[in-house]
Design a protein around this motif. Structure first.
Motif, mmCIF file in Angstrom:
data_model
loop_
_atom_site.group_PDB
_atom_site.id
_atom_site.type_symbol
_atom_site.label_atom_id
_atom_site.label_comp_id
_atom_site.label_asym_id
_atom_site.label_seq_id
_atom_site.Cartn_x
_atom_site.Cartn_y
_atom_site.Cartn_z
ATOM 1 N N SER A 13 0.803 -1.222 0.000
ATOM 2 C CA SER A 13 0.000 0.000 0.000
ATOM 3 C C SER A 13 0.834 1.269 0.000
ATOM 4 C CB SER A 13 -0.904 0.010 1.238
ATOM 5 O OG SER A 13 -0.114 0.111 2.421
ATOM 6 N N LYS A 51 1.704 2.788 2.525
ATOM 7 C CA LYS A 51 1.090 3.591 3.577
ATOM 8 C C LYS A 51 1.357 2.962 4.941
ATOM 9 C CE LYS A 51 -1.392 6.723 1.231
ATOM 10 N NZ LYS A 51 -1.316 8.188 1.432
ATOM 11 N N SER A 62 -0.392 2.303 8.414
ATOM 12 C CA SER A 62 -1.770 2.216 8.900
ATOM 13 C C SER A 62 -1.773 1.750 10.354
ATOM 14 C CB SER A 62 -2.600 1.240 8.058
ATOM 15 O OG SER A 62 -2.670 1.664 6.714
ATOM 16 N N GLN A 110 -6.643 2.272 9.612
ATOM 17 C CA GLN A 110 -6.701 3.430 8.724
ATOM 18 C C GLN A 110 -5.289 3.974 8.533
ATOM 19 O OE1 GLN A 110 -8.995 6.802 10.171
ATOM 20 N NE2 GLN A 110 -9.527 7.378 8.102
ATOM 21 N N SER A 111 -4.988 4.427 7.320
ATOM 22 C CA SER A 111 -3.660 4.967 7.043
ATOM 23 C C SER A 111 -3.505 6.348 7.665
ATOM 24 C CB SER A 111 -3.414 5.030 5.538
ATOM 25 O OG SER A 111 -4.372 5.840 4.895
ATOM 26 N N ASP A 130 2.005 10.153 -0.807
ATOM 27 C CA ASP A 130 0.812 10.968 -1.065
ATOM 28 C C ASP A 130 0.087 10.565 -2.339
ATOM 29 O OD1 ASP A 130 1.282 12.445 1.225
ATOM 30 O OD2 ASP A 130 2.425 14.002 0.180
ATOM 31 N N GLU A 157 -3.493 5.662 -2.772
ATOM 32 C CA GLU A 157 -4.805 5.777 -2.136
ATOM 33 C C GLU A 157 -4.702 5.576 -0.632
ATOM 34 O OE1 GLU A 157 -7.678 3.178 -3.771
ATOM 35 O OE2 GLU A 157 -7.878 4.291 -5.659
ATOM 36 N N ASP A 158 -5.510 6.337 0.112
ATOM 37 C CA ASP A 158 -5.587 6.137 1.552
ATOM 38 C C ASP A 158 -6.168 4.754 1.846
ATOM 39 O OD1 ASP A 158 -4.564 8.647 2.069
ATOM 40 O OD2 ASP A 158 -6.542 9.590 2.197
ATOM 41 N N GLU A 190 -8.482 2.531 4.532
ATOM 42 C CA GLU A 190 -9.388 2.371 5.672
ATOM 43 C C GLU A 190 -10.164 1.082 5.454
ATOM 44 O OE1 GLU A 190 -12.594 4.632 8.586
ATOM 45 O OE2 GLU A 190 -12.065 5.526 6.643
ATOM 46 N N GLU A 215 -12.902 3.093 1.923
ATOM 47 C CA GLU A 215 -12.490 4.147 1.001
ATOM 48 C C GLU A 215 -13.310 4.141 -0.280
ATOM 49 O OE1 GLU A 215 -10.177 6.720 0.939
ATOM 50 O OE2 GLU A 215 -10.179 6.416 3.107
#
Length: 265
Positions: free
Chosen positions: A141, A143, A145, A170-171, A176, A179-180, A182, A211
């Motif tokens: 990801s 990200k 989280s 959740q991230s 950036d 995608e975030d 959740e 998301e």
């Protein structure tokens, strides 16, 4: 196939909260009846795999292989369980079926073990974190989280055990341009002992991506075998699973969950 890739990454992150298959060395029930307790007071190492035979809206296959390590620890007078999960993800990334394989994102959770007053009933609650450790952009990801995990396991009956695992994360940091994250998952599980260490099982994961509102609701029935060798308890199992409801590309239409769980007494 980029949407399918993102969906599988989400499923992989949720999958890090899967039932471990450890045994609990307390209470009056035997280790066979307890061999799927996710809050076991034992060190364990698990090798688990999801072969995804068909992805929705693509007719392609994928695979997720998991290394999982769990160990109990104490903080003062409180008892906790730590579990770390690292996947190797393999799935198509283009309409031509090109496949990318690599190590995915590392997930670690710690669960506080409540004193239920009944050694056959386990209840845990605690935080989890996922780190962007993927070796390829396509299999992670990118990200950071964090979230929560809640588990219940009831083994009052030596014949039938049941419970659930609830997970959310959740991230909060990372690339950036990605995608975030959740994600939420609910995993009901049930195990029926046939005797001699053989049991029937059902432990699907119902996943929801907050998301994009994609979801996957599979059902499955499988079988397992628990046996002892020296101070190690082995738990072999296989469980075919089929989707009864889903939304979005890249969801598992059918898959086979199988693995080998080992606990060390």
């Amino acid at each position: 196939m980029q949407q399918a890739s993102r969906t599988i990454i989400a499923t992989a992150l949720l999958g890090s909260s899967l039932v471990s298959g450890h045994a609990l060395a307390q209470g009056d029930t035997g280790s066979s009846a307890q061999a799927n307790n996710p809050l076991a007071n034992m060190t364990a190492f698990n090798l688990q795999n999801y072969y995804i035979g068909d992805l929705t809206e693509s007719d392609e296959s994928a695979n997720q292989f998991w290394f999982r390590y769990a160990a109990p620890f104490s903080l003062g007078k409180s008892n906790w369980l730590m579990r770390a999960s690292l996947p190797v993800n393999s799935y198509p990334t283009s309409p031509s079926g090109d496949t990318r394989t690599g190590i995915g994102d590392l997930n670690v959770f710690t669960s506080y073990l409540f004193d239920t007053g009944n050694p056959a009933v386990s209840f845990g609650f605690g935080p989890q974190i996922t780190a962007p450790t993927a070796t390829r952009d396509e299999v992670g990801s990118e990200k950071w989280s964090a979230g929560l995990v809640n588990v219940l396991f009831n083994a009052e009956s030596p014949r039938f055990q049941y419970g659930y695992l609830l997970s959310w994360q959740q991230s909060f940091a990372g690339e950036d341009d990605r995608e975030d994250v959740e994600l939420a998952a609910f995993q009901p599980f049930a195990f029926y002992q046939l005797g001699g260490g053989t049991y029937l099982r059902s432990a699907p994961i119902w996943a929801y991506n907050l998301e994009n509102d994609n979801y996957s609701v599979p059902l499955g029935v499988g079988a397992g075998q628990v046996f002892h060798q020296g101070k190690t308890v082995y738990n072999l199992f296989v469980e075919p699973q089929f989707s009864v409801a889903d939304e979005g590309a890249g969801q598992p239409d059918w898959q086979i969950f199988f693995g080998l769980n080992m606990q060390f007494q």
